[in-house]
Design an enzyme around this catalytic site. Structure first.
Site, PDB file in Angstrom:
ATOM      1  N   LYS A 143      23.151  39.693  22.234  1.00  0.00           N
ATOM      2  CA  LYS A 143      23.831  40.933  22.646  1.00  0.00           C
ATOM      3  C   LYS A 143      22.898  42.146  22.666  1.00  0.00           C
ATOM      4  O   LYS A 143      23.107  43.070  23.442  1.00  0.00           O
ATOM      5  CB  LYS A 143      25.043  41.198  21.747  1.00  0.00           C
ATOM      6  CG  LYS A 143      26.161  40.196  22.005  1.00  0.00           C
ATOM      7  CD  LYS A 143      27.385  40.430  21.162  1.00  0.00           C
ATOM      8  CE  LYS A 143      28.309  39.223  21.253  1.00  0.00           C
ATOM      9  NZ  LYS A 143      29.521  39.340  20.473  1.00  0.00           N
ATOM     10  N   ASP A 194      33.933  43.690  23.042  1.00  0.00           N
ATOM     11  CA  ASP A 194      34.323  43.143  21.732  1.00  0.00           C
ATOM     12  C   ASP A 194      35.093  44.178  20.923  1.00  0.00           C
ATOM     13  O   ASP A 194      36.141  43.872  20.324  1.00  0.00           O
ATOM     14  CB  ASP A 194      33.073  42.772  20.906  1.00  0.00           C
ATOM     15  CG  ASP A 194      32.439  41.481  21.363  1.00  0.00           C
ATOM     16  OD1 ASP A 194      33.168  40.590  21.832  1.00  0.00           O
ATOM     17  OD2 ASP A 194      31.203  41.357  21.245  1.00  0.00           O
TER      18      ASP A 194
END
Ligand code: NDP
Length: 264
Positions: A64, A100
């Site tokens: 990420k 997220d």
């Protein structure tokens, strides 16, 4: 031409994302296909994206931060937290988002009258979610096994503790943000600490999904309402899907299609 999407990660074979997105493409009649790609070297993310002629990707552990670096344009929230889990290509440029954290925020919205939250863990997921929760008005305290990861939170003004420095106190919500219990049977913090914070909490949440972790078992033992990470996974997927399809569909249209991935 059919648009191609993928999830990049290592490991990636266990990911539910291909099923979630393909069911949604199919259910909504959108001409696209979603696959998985084992990316071993994160620094090759951009090159791989263009070689595979993709339109968009999700990014999971451990890439990420590399995904953040690979983007040409960053959404302000992704910029702030330094982690990207969704990329969309537009006219040769990579646009990066973090879905997220908003997914998690939505997942805990069902718990009412919550003000104070204790995070067990201080990794990448804790980083983006603590930021969005604070922006939404919650007071987040971080408890982590090691001291090293707390530095960034201290700089950002969060109250932090290690297991040694923790002072027993009451929190409305206790959340396991660690990977403890994912592939082992460990608790995210010493049981003596959990035995003080769980009984006084209104509810307990785990970001791990698909299994009952020792943390959630303990919370149930104390008769607390609990929730695992499935809704977070679903909601981050729906928000990513909105970006992939350039907001042609709204959340409520995507949700029933994507949800089917959780009952198959
Ligand atoms: P990171 O590797 O960035 O951070 C891991 C954290 O867990 C650290 O704080 C680490 O502490 C702590 N930790 C690991 N093992 C233990 C243990 N045995 N006891 C106590 N603490 C431990 O992980 P991520 O933030 O990327 O992921 C965290 C969890 O979130 C994972 O379980 C992942 O599956 C889940 N997740 C769920 C999502 C969903 O959609 N439901 C989305 C994204 C993640 P230390 O600093 O001491 O090493």
């Amino acid at each position: 031409m059919k648009k191609l999407f993928a999830i990049f990660g290592n490991p990636v074979s266990h990911s539910k994302s291909p099923l979630m997105h393909n069911l949604s493409f199919q259910g909504l009649g959108y001409d696209a296909c979603y696959t998985r790609y084992l990316l071993e070297d994160g620094s090759r993310l951009k090159e791989t994206f263009f070689n595979l002629q993709l339109k968009g990707i999700n990014i999971t552990v451990p890439h990420k931060e590399e995904a953040f670096k690979a983007c040409d344009v960053l959404d302000p929230f992704a910029q702030k937290v330094g982690a990207v889990n969704t990329i969309v290509e537009k006219e040769g440029k990579l646009y990066g988002y973090n879905t997220d954290a908003p997914g998690f925020l939505k997942a805990i919205a069902e718990f009412k009258n919550i003000k104070t939250i204790l995070f067990l863990g201080a990794g990448g997921t804790a980083q983006s979610t603590s930021s969005i929760l604070r922006d939404a008005g919650y007071i987040v305290t971080i408890l982590n096994r090691s001291e090293a990861r707390l530095e960034r939170y201290i700089k950002d003004g969060f109250q932090t503790y290690t297991f040694d420095t923790f002072k027993p106190q009451a929190f409305d919500l206790v959340i396991n943000m660690t990977s403890a219990g994912l592939e082992d049977d460990s608790l995210p913090a010493p049981k003596e600490i959990l035995d003080t914070v769980i009984p006084t909490a209104k509810a307990c949440v785990d970001v791990i999904y698909g299994k009952e972790t020792p943390f959630l078992k303990l919370a149930k033992h104390y008769d607390k309402p609990t929730k695992d990470g499935s809704d977070m996974l679903l909601y981050q997927g729906i928000i990513a899907f909105e970006y992939f399809t350039e907001h042609v569909y709204i959340f409520e249209q995507i949700e029933p299609k994507m949800k089917k991935a959780f009952i198959l």
